[in-house]
Design a protein around this motif. Sequence first.
Motif, short mmCIF file in Angstrom:
data_model
loop_
_atom_site.label_atom_id
_atom_site.label_comp_id
_atom_site.label_asym_id
_atom_site.label_seq_id
_atom_site.Cartn_x
_atom_site.Cartn_y
_atom_site.Cartn_z
N GLN A 126 24.38 28.22 39.36
CA GLN A 126 25.08 29.34 39.98
C GLN A 126 26.59 29.16 39.80
O GLN A 126 27.11 28.06 39.95
CB GLN A 126 24.78 29.40 41.47
CG GLN A 126 23.35 29.76 41.80
CD GLN A 126 23.14 29.79 43.30
OE1 GLN A 126 23.53 28.87 44.00
NE2 GLN A 126 22.54 30.84 43.80
N THR A 127 27.27 30.27 39.53
CA THR A 127 28.72 30.29 39.44
C THR A 127 29.23 31.48 40.21
O THR A 127 28.65 32.57 40.15
CB THR A 127 29.18 30.39 37.96
OG1 THR A 127 28.63 29.31 37.24
CG2 THR A 127 30.69 30.34 37.86
N TYR A 129 32.38 33.98 40.65
CA TYR A 129 33.59 34.46 39.99
C TYR A 129 34.45 35.19 41.01
O TYR A 129 33.97 36.09 41.70
CB TYR A 129 33.25 35.39 38.83
CG TYR A 129 32.57 34.67 37.69
CD1 TYR A 129 33.34 34.05 36.70
CD2 TYR A 129 31.19 34.60 37.61
CE1 TYR A 129 32.73 33.37 35.66
CE2 TYR A 129 30.57 33.93 36.57
CZ TYR A 129 31.35 33.31 35.61
OH TYR A 129 30.73 32.63 34.57
N ASP A 163 32.00 25.16 40.19
CA ASP A 163 31.12 26.29 40.48
C ASP A 163 31.86 27.59 40.81
O ASP A 163 31.23 28.61 41.07
CB ASP A 163 30.18 25.94 41.64
CG ASP A 163 29.26 24.78 41.28
OD1 ASP A 163 28.83 24.72 40.12
OD2 ASP A 163 28.97 23.95 42.15
N THR A 165 35.07 30.17 39.53
CA THR A 165 35.97 30.51 38.44
C THR A 165 36.84 31.68 38.87
O THR A 165 36.34 32.68 39.39
CB THR A 165 35.17 30.91 37.18
OG1 THR A 165 34.34 29.80 36.79
CG2 THR A 165 36.09 31.29 36.04
#
Length: 171
Positions: A126-127, A129, A163, A165
């Motif tokens: 998972q990321t 943004y 994780d 960005t």
Amino acid sequence: MNGLSYSQVSGNDWTTPPSEMLYQLVQHVVPIHAPKPQPRFDEQYVQRIQDQIEQQMAQFEADHEAVVTELQRSYVFLNDQAIRSFFKSHRTAPQLLIEAAPHLRRTFGAGTIFNLRAMIDEYGAQTLYVVAVWPGDVRDVRIALERFDEQWWIANSRQASGDITFTYELV
């Protein structure tokens, strides 16, 4: 000729009776003391501990929800369920984003909107943004993002473990 002489011995004297040796054939009996009584956990005691744990868990969850609600004052949640799922598995991320908000506003300007998007890649990672919605020139947003990185994010990015960005979207 034999190199061993009969006067050489290993140091053991087998002519000494066993009772005079260093060890004794009879061991002394050590009196056994009664074991200390173990504390007995009754049903009420166990229930009180379980109730306390459940109370702590409920308080922890309520505190987490309060932080997520506070986050919604600074960020727009584009895919609410995915973002909440991200925050459940990354418990330090909401607090980090709360700390980042004033730095983002100072760097990008008070009128900039910041969207949150949670994505899962093909490997299941998972990321999150953080997207600055930018109505201006691409050069200006890149300068702002670079300034944010240098002034705050680089020093604090370790807490996110890669994780989160920060990026931008031109509109």
